[in-house]
Design an enzyme around this catalytic site. Structure first.
Site, PDB file in Angstrom:
ATOM      1  N   SER A   1       0.845  -1.196   0.000  1.00 54.13           N
ATOM      2  CA  SER A   1       0.000   0.000   0.000  1.00 54.13           C
ATOM      3  C   SER A   1       0.876   1.239   0.000  1.00 54.13           C
ATOM      4  O   SER A   1       1.984   1.235   0.568  1.00 54.13           O
ATOM      5  CB  SER A   1      -0.891   0.013   1.248  1.00 54.13           C
TER       6      SER A   1
ATOM      7  N   TYR B   1      -2.080  -0.428  10.401  1.00 56.98           N
ATOM      8  CA  TYR B   1      -2.160  -0.875   9.012  1.00 56.98           C
ATOM      9  C   TYR B   1      -0.888  -0.513   8.251  1.00 56.98           C
ATOM     10  O   TYR B   1      -0.297  -1.350   7.554  1.00 56.98           O
ATOM     11  CB  TYR B   1      -3.371  -0.251   8.330  1.00 56.98           C
TER      12      TYR B   1
END
Length: 251
Positions: free
Chosen positions: A142, A155
């Protein structure tokens, strides 16, 4: 000839979103695809049906990649169906944004068990199936690993760990004909981003405003790059973190 003709690919978390798009694009380029899912059987079956309708080959296999016994069963099912493995895409993942006051051990473990441990164990099992012929691994990371956002500490940390795995293993696999790379998506419209209330929010608008290409990404934007990396066209790319984000530069 198609770019992935007669290759066997396993895509984790492929019932929806980016994973589903990668599975379909791989199949369109000639790969036989294992569509992994944790709980969304009907969605995984739809992906398989779409591939078969286009003349491709695919099966759906349930397995929670954070659980070692299920993950091993996933690879056993792959071997039974197709006999070998050429490409692994570690796409299965969870993401949740919480302020530090709301971080719990359970939340941390859920992120790291799926995003990090699940990917490591999948690579371990894939390497066994690659054997002497080698193979190709793509980790779906990501943009948050490079540019963490507020409330995304857990995350972002899990995806930064996944990128570290990519770099470390690219060196560990030296001389074994195994390539491994990370794709770092930017803002992508998926079922998950819709259900999280992100699509259509002021936050999405703010991110798009800081994206030079001026739009939210689509799953196929990521899938096309995955095909490139999995094919011979990406044969000289290894150990890289490739941003596919429209050029976003933060918030």
């Amino acid at each position: 000839m198609k770019k992935l003709q007669d290759k066997v690919a396993l895509v984790t978390g492929a019932s929806k979103g980016i994973g589903a798009s990668i599975a379909k694009y791989f199949a369109a380029e000639g790969a036989k695809v294992v569509v992994n899912y944790a709980s969304s059987k009907s969605d995984a079956d739809k992906v398989v049906e779409a591939i078969i309708e286009q003349g491709g080959q695919a099966i759906a296999v349930q397995a929670d990649v954070s659980k070692e016994s299920e993950l091993i069963r996933l690879f056993e099912a792959t071997a039974t169906a197709f006999g070998t493995l050429d490409i692994l895409v570690n796409n299965a993942g969870i993401y949740q944004y919480d302020p530090i006051e709301s971080v719990t051990v359970k939340n941390f473990q859920a992120h790291f068990n799926t995003n990090v441990l699940g990917s490591l164990l999948a690579i371990r099992e894939a390497k066994k199936m690659f054997a002497d012929k080698g193979g190709n691994i793509i980790n779906i990371s990501s943009g948050a690993s490079n540019t963490p956002l507020p409330t995304g500490a857990v995350y972002s940390a899990s995806k930064a760990a996944l990128d570290a795995i990519t770099i470390a293993l690219s060196k560990e696999f030296s001389g074994q004909n195994i390539r491994i790379n990370s794709i770092l998506p930017g803002v992508v419209e998926t079922e998950g981003s819709h259900s999280a209330g992100f699509i259509g929010s002021d936050f999405e608008a703010k991110l798009v405003a800081n994206t030079p290409l001026g739009r939210t990404g689509q799953p196929e934007d990521i899938a096309k790059v995955a095909v490139f990396l999995a094919s011979d066209e990406g044969a000289w790319i290894n150990g890289e973190k490739i941003s596919v984000s429209g050029g976003i530069y933060g918030i």
